[in-house]
Structures are given as structure tokens and as C-alpha cells.
Design an enzyme around this catalytic site. Sequence first.
Site, mmCIF file in Angstrom:
data_model
loop_
_atom_site.group_PDB
_atom_site.id
_atom_site.type_symbol
_atom_site.label_atom_id
_atom_site.label_comp_id
_atom_site.label_asym_id
_atom_site.label_seq_id
_atom_site.Cartn_x
_atom_site.Cartn_y
_atom_site.Cartn_z
ATOM 1 N N ASN B 100 68.835 -32.391 42.994
ATOM 2 C CA ASN B 100 67.958 -33.311 42.082
ATOM 3 C C ASN B 100 67.200 -32.786 41.194
ATOM 4 O O ASN B 100 66.262 -32.435 40.881
ATOM 5 C CB ASN B 100 67.025 -34.173 42.914
ATOM 6 N N HIS B 185 69.012 -38.711 53.404
ATOM 7 C CA HIS B 185 67.924 -38.783 53.577
ATOM 8 C C HIS B 185 67.050 -40.086 53.367
ATOM 9 O O HIS B 185 67.470 -41.484 52.823
ATOM 10 C CB HIS B 185 67.524 -38.399 52.046
ATOM 11 N N ASP B 310 62.147 -27.718 53.951
ATOM 12 C CA ASP B 310 62.211 -29.355 52.798
ATOM 13 C C ASP B 310 60.939 -28.267 51.052
ATOM 14 O O ASP B 310 60.402 -29.056 50.700
ATOM 15 C CB ASP B 310 60.796 -30.241 52.970
#
Lengths: 313, 428
Positions: B100, B185, B310
Amino acid sequence: MASKTSKAVKISQKHLLGIQDLSINDVNIILNEAQTFISINRSKNKKIDVLSGKTQINLFFEPSTRTQSSFELAGKRLGADVMSMNMGNSAIKKGETLIDTAMTLNAMHPDIIVIRHQDSGACNLLSQKVNCVVLNAGDGRREHPTQALLDALTIINRKDKIQGLKIAICGDILHSRVARSNIYLLTMLGAEVNLVAPTNLMPKEIEKFGVNIFTDMKKGLKDCDIVMMLRLQNERMTSSFLSSNREYYEYYGLTPDKLDHAKPDALIMHPGPMNRGIEIDTRLADDINKSVIKEQVELGVAVRMACLKIFCE
Amino acid sequence: MKKQYFINANILDPHNSLNENGGLIIDELGKIEAIGKKVNVNNLPSREKPIDLKGKYIFPGIVDMRVFVGEPGFEYKENFRTLSNAALSGGVTSVVTMPNTDPIIDNVSIVDFLKRRGRDKSKINIFPCASMTQNTEGTNMTEFGLLAKKGIIAFTDGVRTIQNTRLMSRIMNAAKDLGCLIMQHAEDFHLSENGMINSGIIASKLGLSGIPDVAERIIIERDLTLLEKIKCRYHISQISSSKSVDIIKQRKDEVKFTSGVSINNLSLNENDIGDFKTFLKLSPPLRKEEDREVLVQGLKDGVIDIIVSDHKPEDEESKRLTFSQAATGASGIETLLSLSLELYHNGSIKLETIIRALTSNPAKILNINKGNLSIGNDADFCIVDIDKPWVVKKENLISKSKNTSIEDKKLQGKVTNTFVKGQELFKV
């Protein structure tokens, strides 16, 4: 009456961000003070100078008629210099963040900022960044403390108490800050609170606040002393919560036949603005024997004067 | 490079079932020459002066499977150099980066660029992911085969979920044909629309839209149902609720897949959000304490395979906003190990299980020869003073962004040295 004792006790909070933060003592201080302003507001000379020399900024990021004018009038009657900023068409549109706006205004040394914002918690953020007192005039769907306080004052003036009353709050609870503040305040003051709404408009796990949940309006209104209607907030609904307004009116609109389930002397309240014919029958809204909606607006000014005075001291 | 000798360490290498006091020899090429109790002061060449670690731990370098780097497009949040330094200070020597970025990592030319940048600027091992769909839009598949040939070892849309079931089945088919790993996800975007924190009393109280746990569960159940027929390599990036743990427990015997959990969800719960702390706006959201406890138990029982940081660096400006406007995610790569050790110190999970979930398990899922201390392998490892107390302070963080979820938290256990390919690249 009790206003004399209230001066001896100070409010526990620096800012008025929500009813959640207040103690019963704080609430009594505010309500007692507000009582004294009701008669001043009804008299010929409405101006006193307890806030003269103080600067009050009304920072409204969302359109508002009654809350904004109520706060403005309250400040002016107390002698403060009031500046109302409609943020819909200002720096925020040029990309300035809430914190930047806050810092800018803070540099002008205001004594009070009254804020209305579409995001929950905006007033909390603001209060961390400025030196002055912050009064919440509604943040997202979280809290609208002065509305709950004026509702309580209205009820007390009509019913002499709140303890032991049965109060129904009906309609779009999910999107309503008024509902949340009233839930905290009315349960704190000893009322039994019924929430009436379709499941799609009921916040999750709200029963944990100590309220009763109803999807059937007639059952929810049974033997209630107060019926508080909420506005259907279509502007906050991003997807399908309801099938249609007419079906909503059929099941959740306040009509005489539904009101019959409440006590005969039950009072109707609404924080405004009303969607007549959607959440409330227009005749009921205007029925001077049952509706106290105009009184709510009137006492709103007194409550806001009390808040401005108390938090500014 | 000179040969290096370490003695008197507690060596824990779950991959090789090594858990003993001993030493480590690194050869001139930065590879592990010998390890374990047989390496001690008595059998080293007398001219060499070994480093006495005095009982400190040696762990394999951590493999962090969910890391966001700002390069390309958001270099002001984190670049490969700052990421490397942050990772090394936390004992992390290999990272899997999410696609991303801007542009999205979805074609071979951008992968070439990324590999060059990674090689030139990074001191740790970078394993970039490519997206499963073009521009992570969830409509057209990327070129799994060509991307895999360029060295992409896993595919994911990162913060986004494939919503279209038919597309998901086709992605699984392609992944199966080509032997690719896909990582989902799990979030049904319709159910989580506008959601910011866990759905429930806290969301109702704060006046924020909630993300119900069913949004996660419904995607997991859908994907596992597809997986019954299409046996591809499938990994659930992060789970956050007790319901998800239940499903995984039920299905693990029937279908083959793996799952991970963020250290945030293992250590914090929704109450920590307090008065709108935007640093705790996370995806998946922090849930109830009961959920956290079940996640810890799930890791303990091996239901959950790995722990990830994360790590999602966000600059101050993206967080100094109202909760609904603030960016999602927390910086966490440098505190991953120390915060994980909290679960050991408080008696929740055995040390070996934690280290396995941080080293050999992720390596096994990714099918890479990392996360172990096998003889002949690159000497990627960290030395840890497992009892050392310290306090997380924003200003001491090495990452370019300071959005830690655990500001002012007292932790126990700190990395003192980190080695990659035998080179000491971090030292307290």
C-alpha cells in the site's frame, strides 16, 4: 433557594465536554444557577454584567440555529463579548486542521470557546490544546450536554422532580448526541429511561448504560411521564437504515394513539428541529397542553447562561 | 570479516529445537559455523578472545510479516533506511512489506525499483509483497506468475480485502496453480463502513461507528469455505476477536491455512483508547479484554501461528486530528519483541512459543530460509537482555514516525545487539 448553597461548592470540571464527566453535585450547581436566570430572561432588563470583559467565541463547524443563537444570546445577556464563527466557509475549507484553528483562536486570548463539530471527540481534542474554557455545543454523535441540562430543567419545572419518573427517548438514538447526554443525565438523576427505536437505529450494547430497550413504541411509552422525541438524522445516514419515512412514521412517529399508552399527563419534548409528519404528528407538536418544546428553547438560554457563568468563574 | 566467537549465551532457536546455554561461532563470510553448548571457552582456539554474553539470550533475527514502509510515495513517514534502523533496534532482521504505497506495488517494473531501493538503502532483508489486485481495487488480478519470478514471495492487498467472492476464488485458483502465498486482511467493508473502533459499548459511548467482529469472521469463513475446494497457500493476516479464534480452531484440521495476530491486539484492548487516543485507531481494531485473552490463549495453543508488528508509521499531522479524521495504524517494529516478552514475563506464554511465532513460523509460512540459526545460514540474530526494564518514549523511537501505541509503557527485555549476515548493525 438552593442557589445560595451552590456558590459555596465549585464545579469539578474545567470544561463542559459531556454529562459523563459531571457529578450529581455539578449538575445541581448548574440547574440551580439556571433557575435564577429564568426570571431574568423574562424580565424587561435582561442584561447583567457578570461576564463583562470576557470574550466568548462560538465555533460552529456544523449548521445550527437554536444552539448557536441560544449560546450567543446567553453570552450577550451576561455581558460577554461574543463572536460567532461559522466555520462552514472558513479556513477549515482551506485545509486548516482543528488544532491549527484552535491555536489561532487561542492566541487571541478568549475566555470561553463554545464548539459544535461533526466529529465525536472534537471538543476533547480542542480542550487539550487551548488555555480557555471549552463548552461542548454538540460533538458528532457523542454528547450535547447543555441540551440534556435544559431538558432536565424543563422536566423539573413541570414535574418538580426527575427521581422516579419514567422517561421514554424515542427515534434515531444511534446518531443522537442528545440521546446519549440525556441517558447519562436522566439516569444519574434517578429516572427510569426507556429507549424506543428500530434496531437499526439503536447503538450497540446501549443497555449497559442502565436503560430499557424497546422496538415497539406502544410498549416503550407505557406509563411514561415524559416522551422525548428525536429527529431522524437523515444527513448522517450513509446507507439504508430504514425503508421509508412513511413506514417510520407508522411505527415510530408520535401520534395520539401511541401517546395514549403514556400517562394521561405525559409531556412531549423534542430537541428540534422537528420533522413534522416523520417523527411527530404536527398537532401533538403544537398542543400547548402536552408539548413543552417551546419551553425547552426558552430554558435553553437560562441553562447556557448558567454554564457560561459557572465555567467562566 | 573476522571470525566471531560468543560464549555463555542462552540460545533459543525453535526451528532447531535449540534451547540451551552455549556459544556461537560466525565464520569469515558471516555464516553460522557452530552453535550450542559444544561451543564453550574450553574448546575455542586459545588465541581468540570470545565475547562473554553472561547469560544474555540469542534469538534468530525476527521475521516481521506485516510492515508498512512509506517508500515509494510516503517517504516522509518512513523510508527503507529509517525502517531498517528501527527494525534492527528491535531485533528484526527480515520484514515483509505491504504493497500500500503510492504507487501500489502491483507490477513488475515497480518491483524492480523496490528491490533496487531495498538493496541500496536497507540493511535488513526486505521481502516486498505485491498486491493481489491492480491498484488494490479488488477487481482485476495482478500478474502473480511474473511477479513471483521477480522475487515476490507473497501477495496481499494489505489494508484492503477482496470483497468479491468470485474474484477471491479466481485469485485462489491462480495462487494454487503458481504456488503463491496469498494473505488476506479479513474485513467485510460493508459491515465495517465508517467504522473506527470495536463495535460495542465503548463505540456507543464515544459516539464512534463500530467495526463488528462479524466483519472479520464473515470473510474468514468465506475464504475457508473456498479453501476447502481450492487448496492454495492462504494466510489470514491478522485476527482480532475470540470468534475468529474459535473458527480457526474448528477448521484447522480440515483445511490447511495459517493466521497471524498483531502484537497490539495481544497487548491492548478497547479500553486503552480512553479519551480518543488516535494512536490506538487500528485495523483490525482493539477489541474487548475477553477477546485479547482468547487471542493470547490461541497463540499459546498454536491456533494462531505468528505475531506481527503491523508497523504502520504515520506522521504527527496524520494523527493530530479528530478520531474520525486521523489515520489508522501504529508504529511498532522496534517494540515488537519487547512487548511480546511481556506475555512471557507475566506468565501467559512460554518464551519458546513467542520466539517461534516471531521467527521460524513466519519463515515457514513464507518458505524462506530465515528465522533460524542453522549451521551454514546467514548469521541473522539478536542478543537480548531479557530482564532489562525500560520505558517506551516517543522521543527515543528510531522510526521516522512516532505513533507508538504504547507511549510511556514500562517493558522488560531489550535488544542489545543485532546482527545481519554476521555484521553487527545495531548496538545499544
